[in-house]
Scaffold this active site. Structure first.
Site: not given
Length: 216
Positions: A28, A81-82, A93, A102
């Site tokens: 991302g 990230g989230a 996610k 992930e």
């Protein structure tokens, strides 16, 4: 600071959590900033395990060796990230569609460092549609089961995961108990996994704010 500048600040802060050895890297826009920062200290690490083909390509473009998870074994740290995260460090996610890989890389890591800008911190998960990776032949069945759970599943058009599957984005969920819902959805036949990261939450959140990077 712009949202991109906040993401960059958290990516720089995450470098402090990178030990020698092999690390896991997420997918991302925020993870991409982390990869760019990682390139500056690539001599310190032996390589990285990528959570998507896109991440693998970006790592390779910086000359960072990309290793297979099966040969790498347990990882010291995973940085990602989230799309949404709570103060309990439960996350949604999968906005980029890499949720299954992930989740696998996170499971294999001793520490999960989440990097996010302040807009991602929420009181309750569910405003961001919950991604669910599904075996294609089970699409209709899984969608019906998700409706029973109170969601409105929508097929992500024109998208196939790196694993060759489809994604249903589930709208309208108010997720009071993310650990329970994560388990419930994963038990639906035909579901590969869903984008709730609650049974294995983040260990550290580096949150980019106008006052600087806060550690939760």
């Amino acid at each position: 600071m712009t949202q991109d500048e906040l993401k960059q600040a958290t990516a720089r802060a995450a470098i402090e959590y990178v030990p020698a050895g092999i690390i896991g890297v997420g997918t991302g826009s925020t993870a991409n900033y982390f990869i760019d920062e990682l390139a500056k200290i690539k001599g310190r690490i032996d390589g990285a395990v990528a959570s998507s083909e896109a991440t693998a390509q970006r790592l390779k473009s910086h000359g960072i060796p990309v290793l297979d998870l099966n040969s790498a074994g347990e990882l010291a740290v995973y940085v990602d990230g989230a799309d949404e995260i709570t103060e309990h460090l439960h996350m949604i996610k999968g906005g980029g569609g890499a949720l299954t890989r992930e989740k696998i890389v996170a499971a294999c890591s001793r520490k999960f460092v989440c990097i996010a800008d302040g807009s991602k911190l929420v009181g309750m998960l569910g405003n961001f549609p919950l991604p669910v990776e599904v075996i294609p032949m089970a699409q209709s069945y899984v969608a019906r089961e998700l409706v029973k759970l109170g969601g409105q599943p929508v097929l992500r058009q024109g998208f196939t995961t790196d694993n060759g599957n489809i994604i249903l984005d589930v709208h309208g969920l108010k997720i009071m108990n993310p650990v329970e819902l994560e388990t419930q959805i994963n038990q639906i036949t035909g579901v590969v996994t869903n984008g709730l990261f609650a049974r294995r939450p983040a260990d550290v959140l580096l949150l980019g704010t106008s006052e600087g990077v806060k550690t939760l």
